[in-house]
Scaffold this motif. Structure first.
Motif, PDB file in Angstrom:
ATOM      1  N   ARG A   1       0.857  -1.195   0.000  1.00  0.00           N
ATOM      2  CA  ARG A   1       0.000   0.000   0.000  1.00  0.00           C
ATOM      3  C   ARG A   1       0.887   1.237   0.000  1.00  0.00           C
ATOM      4  O   ARG A   1       1.814   1.322   0.807  1.00  0.00           O
ATOM      5  CB  ARG A   1      -0.885   0.051   1.251  1.00  0.00           C
TER       6      ARG A   1
ATOM      7  N   GLY B   1       5.283   1.233  12.357  1.00  0.00           N
ATOM      8  CA  GLY B   1       4.115   0.360  12.251  1.00  0.00           C
ATOM      9  C   GLY B   1       3.314   0.567  10.975  1.00  0.00           C
ATOM     10  O   GLY B   1       2.245  -0.014  10.800  1.00  0.00           O
ATOM     11  N   ARG B   2       3.802   1.403  10.088  1.00  0.00           N
ATOM     12  CA  ARG B   2       3.085   1.667   8.825  1.00  0.00           C
ATOM     13  C   ARG B   2       4.101   1.643   7.694  1.00  0.00           C
ATOM     14  O   ARG B   2       5.014   2.469   7.654  1.00  0.00           O
ATOM     15  CB  ARG B   2       2.407   3.029   8.931  1.00  0.00           C
TER      16      ARG B   2
ATOM     17  N   PHE C   1       4.229  -4.602   3.632  1.00  0.00           N
ATOM     18  CA  PHE C   1       4.146  -5.225   4.947  1.00  0.00           C
ATOM     19  C   PHE C   1       3.560  -6.613   4.746  1.00  0.00           C
ATOM     20  O   PHE C   1       3.359  -7.045   3.613  1.00  0.00           O
ATOM     21  CB  PHE C   1       3.329  -4.363   5.919  1.00  0.00           C
TER      22      PHE C   1
ATOM     23  N   GLN D   1       0.752  -9.732   5.977  1.00  0.00           N
ATOM     24  CA  GLN D   1      -0.466 -10.060   6.716  1.00  0.00           C
ATOM     25  C   GLN D   1      -0.624 -11.564   6.859  1.00  0.00           C
ATOM     26  O   GLN D   1      -0.242 -12.337   5.980  1.00  0.00           O
ATOM     27  CB  GLN D   1      -1.707  -9.513   5.985  1.00  0.00           C
TER      28      GLN D   1
ATOM     29  N   ARG E   1     -14.168   0.936   9.308  1.00  0.00           N
ATOM     30  CA  ARG E   1     -13.124   0.326   8.508  1.00  0.00           C
ATOM     31  C   ARG E   1     -13.140   0.847   7.071  1.00  0.00           C
ATOM     32  O   ARG E   1     -14.120   1.354   6.572  1.00  0.00           O
ATOM     33  CB  ARG E   1     -13.161  -1.194   8.573  1.00  0.00           C
TER      34      ARG E   1
ATOM     35  N   LEU F   1     -12.793  -0.427   4.024  1.00  0.00           N
ATOM     36  CA  LEU F   1     -13.154  -1.089   2.780  1.00  0.00           C
ATOM     37  C   LEU F   1     -14.672  -1.172   2.640  1.00  0.00           C
ATOM     38  O   LEU F   1     -15.384  -1.376   3.603  1.00  0.00           O
ATOM     39  CB  LEU F   1     -12.512  -2.484   2.736  1.00  0.00           C
TER      40      LEU F   1
ATOM     41  N   VAL G   1      -3.948  -4.137  15.865  1.00  0.00           N
ATOM     42  CA  VAL G   1      -3.051  -5.183  15.368  1.00  0.00           C
ATOM     43  C   VAL G   1      -3.727  -6.029  14.300  1.00  0.00           C
ATOM     44  O   VAL G   1      -3.076  -6.767  13.579  1.00  0.00           O
ATOM     45  CB  VAL G   1      -2.488  -6.076  16.496  1.00  0.00           C
ATOM     46  N   CYS G   2      -5.051  -5.924  14.210  1.00  0.00           N
ATOM     47  CA  CYS G   2      -5.723  -6.609  13.109  1.00  0.00           C
ATOM     48  C   CYS G   2      -7.081  -5.968  12.870  1.00  0.00           C
ATOM     49  O   CYS G   2      -7.578  -5.223  13.709  1.00  0.00           O
ATOM     50  CB  CYS G   2      -5.905  -8.094  13.400  1.00  0.00           C
ATOM     51  N   GLY G   3      -7.635  -6.246  11.722  1.00  0.00           N
ATOM     52  CA  GLY G   3      -8.954  -5.726  11.418  1.00  0.00           C
ATOM     53  C   GLY G   3      -9.698  -6.760  10.600  1.00  0.00           C
ATOM     54  O   GLY G   3      -9.101  -7.473   9.787  1.00  0.00           O
TER      55      GLY G   3
ATOM     56  N   ALA H   1      -7.538  -9.759   8.866  1.00  0.00           N
ATOM     57  CA  ALA H   1      -6.152  -9.623   8.441  1.00  0.00           C
ATOM     58  C   ALA H   1      -5.342  -9.050   9.590  1.00  0.00           C
ATOM     59  O   ALA H   1      -5.691  -8.014  10.146  1.00  0.00           O
ATOM     60  CB  ALA H   1      -6.055  -8.704   7.226  1.00  0.00           C
ATOM     61  N   ALA H   2      -4.290  -9.768   9.948  1.00  0.00           N
ATOM     62  CA  ALA H   2      -3.430  -9.333  11.048  1.00  0.00           C
ATOM     63  C   ALA H   2      -2.082  -8.931  10.480  1.00  0.00           C
ATOM     64  O   ALA H   2      -1.462  -9.697   9.748  1.00  0.00           O
ATOM     65  CB  ALA H   2      -3.262 -10.473  12.056  1.00  0.00           C
TER      66      ALA H   2
ATOM     67  N   ARG I   1       3.233  -5.267  12.872  1.00  0.00           N
ATOM     68  CA  ARG I   1       2.643  -4.700  14.100  1.00  0.00           C
ATOM     69  C   ARG I   1       2.726  -5.689  15.249  1.00  0.00           C
ATOM     70  O   ARG I   1       2.934  -5.311  16.384  1.00  0.00           O
ATOM     71  CB  ARG I   1       1.179  -4.335  13.873  1.00  0.00           C
TER      72      ARG I   1
HETATM   73  P1  AMP Z   1      -6.664  -3.106   7.243  1.00  0.00           P
HETATM   74  O1  AMP Z   1      -7.123  -4.004   6.180  1.00  0.00           O
HETATM   75  O2  AMP Z   1      -6.235  -1.748   6.779  1.00  0.00           O
HETATM   76  O3  AMP Z   1      -7.522  -3.057   8.450  1.00  0.00           O
HETATM   77  O4  AMP Z   1      -5.321  -3.777   7.751  1.00  0.00           O
HETATM   78  C1  AMP Z   1      -5.338  -4.938   8.548  1.00  0.00           C
HETATM   79  C2  AMP Z   1      -4.101  -4.954   9.406  1.00  0.00           C
HETATM   80  O5  AMP Z   1      -2.944  -4.892   8.572  1.00  0.00           O
HETATM   81  C3  AMP Z   1      -3.963  -3.760  10.326  1.00  0.00           C
HETATM   82  O6  AMP Z   1      -4.624  -3.964  11.549  1.00  0.00           O
HETATM   83  C4  AMP Z   1      -2.479  -3.711  10.530  1.00  0.00           C
HETATM   84  O7  AMP Z   1      -2.066  -4.659  11.498  1.00  0.00           O
HETATM   85  C5  AMP Z   1      -1.939  -4.131   9.191  1.00  0.00           C
HETATM   86  N1  AMP Z   1      -1.619  -2.970   8.349  1.00  0.00           N
HETATM   87  C6  AMP Z   1      -2.448  -2.235   7.567  1.00  0.00           C
HETATM   88  N2  AMP Z   1      -1.786  -1.286   6.896  1.00  0.00           N
HETATM   89  C7  AMP Z   1      -0.494  -1.407   7.248  1.00  0.00           C
HETATM   90  C8  AMP Z   1       0.709  -0.732   6.900  1.00  0.00           C
HETATM   91  N3  AMP Z   1       0.724   0.256   6.017  1.00  0.00           N
HETATM   92  N4  AMP Z   1       1.870  -1.161   7.450  1.00  0.00           N
HETATM   93  C9  AMP Z   1       1.886  -2.178   8.332  1.00  0.00           C
HETATM   94  N5  AMP Z   1       0.790  -2.853   8.708  1.00  0.00           N
HETATM   95  C10 AMP Z   1      -0.379  -2.490   8.180  1.00  0.00           C
END
Ligand code: AMP
Length: 422
Positions: free
Chosen positions: A113, A120-121, A125, A127, A258, A260, A281-283, A305-306, A310
């Motif tokens: 992305r 942490g971003r 990365f 998942q 969220r 999406l 840490v996950c969503g 997705a974790a 993170r």
């Molecule tokens: P999301 O689909 O955006 O909720 O992402 C699910 C999980 O992926 C988040 O809870 C983070 O643990 C991890 N995540 C999302 N974006 C990033 C990023 N840019 N860098 C590192 N981890 C990420």
């Protein structure tokens, strides 16, 4: 020559980091397989249209964060910014709806992305991803939630909590969106520019806004929980009943929508102490309409997705230790050309016998080789000198105890195997 550096937002996972990765990967896979999930690996890139349709064109991910490129054949492809769309595409493409339902799948791998890099971003990365396809049962939502909870708890995390919401379905969400828009119209002068735009393109996302000026507006906004249809309300009530039954703490968070588009009903995150603003840490959540959006048969689904980076940040912040891999069982040192030849042969023999061996390279004195054996944390140094060779033995030094014995070369494999308890 320019000095090359890794691209912004990417990381090199160095050998000393790997024990953390191994611990997380191994444990996550073990939990998933124990719960009946099967592994699926989907391509790292897919047709751009898959993500545009599946995730939604008005989302941050699709609008701003995709790595999209045209290949030499002129096709538009995108590095996957999440797993779900690809996994559901594979489910449809391979007709997995004819298998016993539900189908439980897990994946693990890199995600891309174009995000603003910070702790942490990242832009690349990793998942760990779980999906249950083919059931509406709230027990499936629960199973997904418990599995990631067990992952974090089993890794030793403290300060865990679920954030939970329901985003309704195509029947009840539009009604709520109207109520939300009407409320926001009354505050249109007070909100940020992004939210003014979101109200037109993706209204639910105003609840997710981080701008200071929008916070009081969000706090007093109507909650979707009060506008769910009967089916969604029942589903949500059952899930909460299960969570209560198992004594799992959760916070109802009506701001949790969220990013999406495809979510229906349940949405959740797990937050952990120790990583500040990047607490999620996950969503995950339910996406009952996604398979149809992608041209497949109606197939309810729920997933999570974790982010692995993170997880590792939290492990470090909370002082969770991982075992360091052991050094080699044997370090082979050699003095003189003949001993060097014997060293090369012996290293091969010991490795074929399944033992971990480090062979000294180059021509060096004994002291220097012993220093290396020590640095590499070898358990035994097998020292080959001309004199030992003539007698068909090796001097074997226990690097911890500092004691040295002579072992006949032909018995060395057995001797070492016994000590390695193989
Ligand atoms: P999301 O689909 O955006 O909720 O992402 C699910 C999980 O992926 C988040 O809870 C983070 O643990 C991890 N995540 C999302 N974006 C990033 C990023 N840019 N860098 C590192 N981890 C990420």
């Amino acid at each position: 020559m320019p000095r090359f550096q890794r691209p912004t937002g990417t990381q090199d996972i160095l050998p000393e980091e790997q024990p953390y990765w191994n611990r997380v990967r191994t444990f996550a896979i073990q939990l998933a397989e124990r719960a009946g999930f099967e592994r699926i690996d989907v391509p790292i890139f897919e047709a751009t249209e898959l993500f545009a349709r599946g995730i939604g064109t008005a989302t941050d991910v699709v609008e701003k964060e995709m790595y999209t490129f045209e290949d030499k054949g002129g096709d538009s492809l995108t590095l996957r910014p999440e797993f779900t769309a690809g996994v559901v595409r594979a489910y449809i493409e391979h007709g997995m709806h004819v298998r016993p339902q539900p189908v439980k799948l897990y994946s693990i791998g890199p995600i891309f992305r174009y995000d603003r890099p910070q702790a942490g971003r990242y832009r690349q990365f990793h998942q760990f991803n779980l999906e249950i396809l083919g059931t509406q049962d709230p027990a499936a939502d629960l199973e997904i939630m418990l599995l990631v909870w067990d992952l974090y708890e089993g890794l030793g995390f403290r300060g865990l909590s679920f954030q939970l919401n329901s985003t309704g379905c195509p029947r009840c969400r539009p009604g709520y969106v109207e109520v939300l828009k009407a409320y926001y119209q009354q505050h249109i002068a007070e909100i940020c520019d992004d939210c003014r735009r979101r109200l037109q393109t993706n209204p639910l996302r105003v609840l997710d806004c981080k701008a200071e000026q929008c916070q009081p507006i969000i706090a007093a906004a109507p909650a979707i929980g009060d506008h769910l249809c009967e089916e969604c309300a029942d589903h949500f009530a059952t899930l909460r009943e299960y969570l209560d039954l198992l004594g799992k703490p959760y916070t109802l968070n009506h701001r949790l929508v969220r990013g999406l588009d495809y979510y229906t009903k349940t949405v959740f995150e797990v937050w952990a102490a120790g990583i500040g603003a990047q607490a999620a840490v996950c969503g995950g959540g339910r996406y009952d309409g996604l398979a149809e959006i992608l041209g497949g048969p109606p197939t309810p689904g729920v997933g999570v997705a974790a982010g692995i980076e993170r997880i590792i940040l939290v492990m470090k912040a909370q002082g969770v230790e991982v075992p360091t891999p052991p050094g080699p069982l044997a370090f082979i040192a050699h003095l003189g050309p003949e001993a060097r030849r014997e060293g090369v042969r012996l290293a091969d023999e010991l490795r074929r016998a399944g033992l971990s061996v480090w062979l000294a390279f180059g021509e060096r004195g004994l002291k220097s080789q012993m220093r290396e054996a020590n640095k590499r944390r070898a358990r035994y140094a097998v020292i080959l000198g001309e004199d030992e060779l003539a007698r068909g033995v090796a001097a074997v030094r226990d690097m911890g105890a500092g004691e040295q014995v002579e072992v006949p070369l032909e018995g060395l494999v057995t001797w070492l195997r016994e000590r390695a308890s193989l």
